[in-house]
Design a protein around this motif. Structure first.
Motif, short mmCIF file in Angstrom:
data_model
loop_
_atom_site.label_atom_id
_atom_site.label_comp_id
_atom_site.label_asym_id
_atom_site.label_seq_id
_atom_site.Cartn_x
_atom_site.Cartn_y
_atom_site.Cartn_z
N ARG A 1 43.05 57.38 34.68
CA ARG A 1 43.88 56.22 34.95
C ARG A 1 43.21 55.00 34.33
O ARG A 1 42.00 54.85 34.40
N SER A 2 44.02 54.18 33.72
CA SER A 2 43.45 52.98 33.12
C SER A 2 43.05 52.01 34.22
O SER A 2 43.75 51.85 35.21
N GLN A 3 41.94 51.40 34.01
CA GLN A 3 41.44 50.43 34.98
C GLN A 3 42.09 49.08 34.72
O GLN A 3 42.28 48.69 33.57
N PRO A 4 42.45 48.35 35.75
CA PRO A 4 43.04 47.03 35.53
C PRO A 4 42.02 46.10 34.88
O PRO A 4 40.82 46.19 35.15
N VAL A 5 42.50 45.24 34.03
CA VAL A 5 41.63 44.28 33.35
C VAL A 5 41.28 43.18 34.34
O VAL A 5 42.16 42.61 34.98
N PRO A 6 39.99 42.88 34.49
CA PRO A 6 39.62 41.81 35.41
C PRO A 6 40.20 40.47 34.96
O PRO A 6 40.29 40.19 33.76
N ALA A 7 40.59 39.67 35.90
CA ALA A 7 41.23 38.38 35.57
C ALA A 7 40.28 37.43 34.87
O ALA A 7 40.72 36.55 34.14
N ASP A 8 38.97 37.61 35.05
CA ASP A 8 38.03 36.69 34.41
C ASP A 8 37.62 37.16 33.02
O ASP A 8 36.78 36.53 32.38
N ASP A 9 38.21 38.23 32.52
CA ASP A 9 37.93 38.72 31.17
C ASP A 9 38.48 37.72 30.16
O ASP A 9 39.64 37.34 30.23
N PRO A 10 37.66 37.26 29.19
CA PRO A 10 38.14 36.24 28.25
C PRO A 10 39.28 36.73 27.37
O PRO A 10 40.08 35.93 26.90
N GLY A 11 39.40 38.03 27.14
CA GLY A 11 40.48 38.55 26.31
C GLY A 11 41.77 38.77 27.08
O GLY A 11 42.79 39.14 26.51
N HIS A 12 41.73 38.55 28.36
CA HIS A 12 42.88 38.79 29.22
C HIS A 12 43.80 37.57 29.22
O HIS A 12 43.37 36.47 29.54
N ARG A 13 45.05 37.78 28.85
CA ARG A 13 46.02 36.68 28.85
C ARG A 13 46.84 36.77 30.12
O ARG A 13 47.38 37.81 30.45
N ARG A 14 46.93 35.67 30.83
CA ARG A 14 47.70 35.65 32.07
C ARG A 14 49.05 35.00 31.78
O ARG A 14 49.18 33.78 31.79
N ALA A 15 50.04 35.83 31.51
CA ALA A 15 51.34 35.35 31.07
C ALA A 15 52.07 34.54 32.14
O ALA A 15 52.90 33.70 31.82
N PHE A 16 51.79 34.79 33.39
CA PHE A 16 52.51 34.10 34.45
C PHE A 16 51.68 32.96 35.05
O PHE A 16 52.02 32.43 36.09
#
Length: 95
Positions: free
Chosen positions: A34-49
């Protein structure tokens, strides 16, 4: 004759019900990871909402492409000129 068919169908269903899980178990294939959720503090993570999406460089670049397409249509066919002007004004406000 109908009872014989019923017995055959029941035997096939029971056999399939046993053979399918047994085949999965005997195949030795590991369960898919199962893919692990990307942590919200990851710099490559875009928070679209996120409320800050309006300052996201990718979002602004996509909006700029749309506005340029509207401006091109305005020059070529004199359509969507108001939308292009409003879009350009909005984009200038975002800086």
């Amino acid at each position: 004759m109908a009872k014989d068919r019923l017995k055959i169908v029941a035997a096939l269903l029971i056999g399939a019900g046993i053979a399918f899980p047994a085949g999965l178990w005997l195949s030795g294939e590991p369960a898919p990871e199962r893919s692990q959720p990307v942590p919200a503090d990851d710099p490559g993570h875009r928070r679209a909402f996120s409320p800050t999406v309006l300052r996201d460089p990718h979002f602004l670049a996509e909006q700029r492409k749309g506005i340029e397409a509207l401006e091109r249509r305005c020059r070529e066919a004199a359509e969507f000129c108001t939308e292009a002007a409003e879009g350009r004004r909005w984009l200038a406000e975002q800086r």
